[in-house]
Design a protein around this motif. Sequence first.
Motif, short mmCIF file in Angstrom:
data_model
loop_
_atom_site.label_atom_id
_atom_site.label_comp_id
_atom_site.label_asym_id
_atom_site.label_seq_id
_atom_site.Cartn_x
_atom_site.Cartn_y
_atom_site.Cartn_z
N ARG A 119 10.60 -0.19 -10.08
CA ARG A 119 12.24 0.01 -10.17
C ARG A 119 12.92 -0.23 -8.89
O ARG A 119 14.05 -0.69 -9.24
CB ARG A 119 12.50 1.34 -10.59
N ARG A 120 12.67 0.21 -7.76
CA ARG A 120 13.46 0.24 -6.48
C ARG A 120 12.72 0.46 -5.36
O ARG A 120 11.82 1.09 -5.56
CB ARG A 120 14.98 1.00 -6.68
N GLU A 121 13.18 0.21 -4.22
CA GLU A 121 12.50 0.52 -2.94
C GLU A 121 12.54 2.12 -2.86
O GLU A 121 13.21 2.79 -3.37
CB GLU A 121 13.21 -0.16 -1.77
N HIS A 122 11.57 2.81 -2.38
CA HIS A 122 11.38 4.12 -2.15
C HIS A 122 11.03 4.14 -0.55
O HIS A 122 9.98 3.50 -0.15
CB HIS A 122 10.52 4.83 -2.93
N SER A 123 11.17 5.35 0.02
CA SER A 123 10.86 5.66 1.27
C SER A 123 9.42 6.26 1.14
O SER A 123 8.89 6.97 0.04
CB SER A 123 11.60 6.55 2.21
N ALA B 123 -0.11 -0.82 2.94
CA ALA B 123 -0.78 -1.72 3.77
C ALA B 123 -0.76 -3.02 2.80
O ALA B 123 -0.96 -4.21 3.40
CB ALA B 123 -2.39 -1.43 3.89
N ALA B 124 -0.66 -3.11 1.63
CA ALA B 124 -0.61 -4.23 0.72
C ALA B 124 0.81 -4.50 0.49
O ALA B 124 0.91 -5.61 -0.22
CB ALA B 124 -1.10 -3.75 -0.73
N GLY B 125 1.65 -4.09 1.14
CA GLY B 125 3.15 -4.54 0.94
C GLY B 125 4.21 -4.19 0.19
O GLY B 125 5.06 -4.56 -0.06
N TRP B 126 3.70 -3.05 -0.85
CA TRP B 126 4.44 -2.66 -1.88
C TRP B 126 5.41 -1.72 -1.24
O TRP B 126 6.37 -1.56 -1.69
CB TRP B 126 3.40 -2.18 -2.63
N GLN B 127 5.21 -0.89 -0.36
CA GLN B 127 5.99 0.05 0.17
C GLN B 127 6.29 -0.39 1.73
O GLN B 127 5.29 -0.57 2.42
CB GLN B 127 5.19 1.42 0.07
N ASP B 128 7.34 -0.30 2.11
CA ASP B 128 7.84 -0.49 3.55
C ASP B 128 9.10 0.23 3.98
O ASP B 128 10.16 -0.08 3.07
CB ASP B 128 8.09 -2.15 3.59
N PHE C 43 12.84 -0.41 2.79
CA PHE C 43 13.51 0.31 2.05
C PHE C 43 15.06 0.60 2.72
O PHE C 43 16.17 0.79 2.11
CB PHE C 43 12.89 1.69 1.90
N ALA C 44 15.14 0.82 4.21
CA ALA C 44 16.13 1.28 4.84
C ALA C 44 17.05 0.16 4.85
O ALA C 44 18.45 0.24 4.47
CB ALA C 44 15.92 1.43 6.35
N ARG C 45 16.80 -1.02 4.94
CA ARG C 45 17.75 -2.24 4.82
C ARG C 45 18.42 -2.37 3.44
O ARG C 45 19.64 -2.61 3.39
CB ARG C 45 16.96 -3.65 5.03
N SER C 46 17.58 -2.21 2.44
CA SER C 46 18.10 -2.02 0.96
C SER C 46 19.14 -0.90 0.90
O SER C 46 20.13 -1.14 0.40
CB SER C 46 17.09 -1.94 -0.06
N LEU C 47 18.90 0.00 1.36
CA LEU C 47 19.92 1.30 1.04
C LEU C 47 21.22 0.87 2.01
O LEU C 47 22.23 1.29 1.52
CB LEU C 47 19.12 2.60 1.67
N VAL C 48 20.96 0.43 3.30
CA VAL C 48 22.15 0.11 3.93
C VAL C 48 23.04 -0.76 3.14
O VAL C 48 24.27 -0.82 3.28
CB VAL C 48 21.73 -0.31 5.43
N ARG C 49 22.27 -1.95 2.75
CA ARG C 49 23.20 -2.98 2.03
C ARG C 49 23.89 -2.47 0.51
O ARG C 49 24.89 -2.59 0.59
CB ARG C 49 22.33 -4.03 1.65
#
Length: 166
Positions: free
Chosen positions: A36-40, A67-72, A76-82
């Motif tokens: 749905r969206r990025e999460h920390s 490790a699989a690249g699904w969570q980063d 997340f931080a870049r997305s929230l800042v934008r």
Amino acid sequence: MTVPGGDGGEASSSARNRRRRPEPSPTQRALGLLTRREHSRKELARKLAGRGVETADAHAVIDKLAAAGWQDDSRFARSLVRSRAAVGYGPGWIRAELGTHGLGAEAVSAALGSVEDDWADVARDLVRRRFGDAGLLDIAQRRKAADLLLRRGFSMEHVRAATRHD
């Protein structure tokens, strides 16, 4: 007596129970949130715990997904800042919000540096949207605009750039 649309009451209840989907695994729950969206990491762990996943299991799942690249966290931080800059929040507000997500100072600074717009331009755009294209006509409007910008996390330098009378 029959109920319109009913098929006998208790029989339908047991039939409904047989058709239920199996309980999703912690990985499925985490992937559902991440699609749905990025999460920390911190936010994802909190949400998984709220859905009944044990803390150790949640952290193991998050490590596997990271490790699989699904969570980063940096993504997340870049997305929230934008997204926050796009709706008129300044670097101070965004820095504080990122801090609530358990991100380190280095990750926060990198994310804030990723904004392509100048923060003064973001502040000017917010003032233009809030006060109209005619600009700030009197000192009272400039004060209101300055208060708004300060509440939104802009520095005095950004406030001066956005409220000066041209």
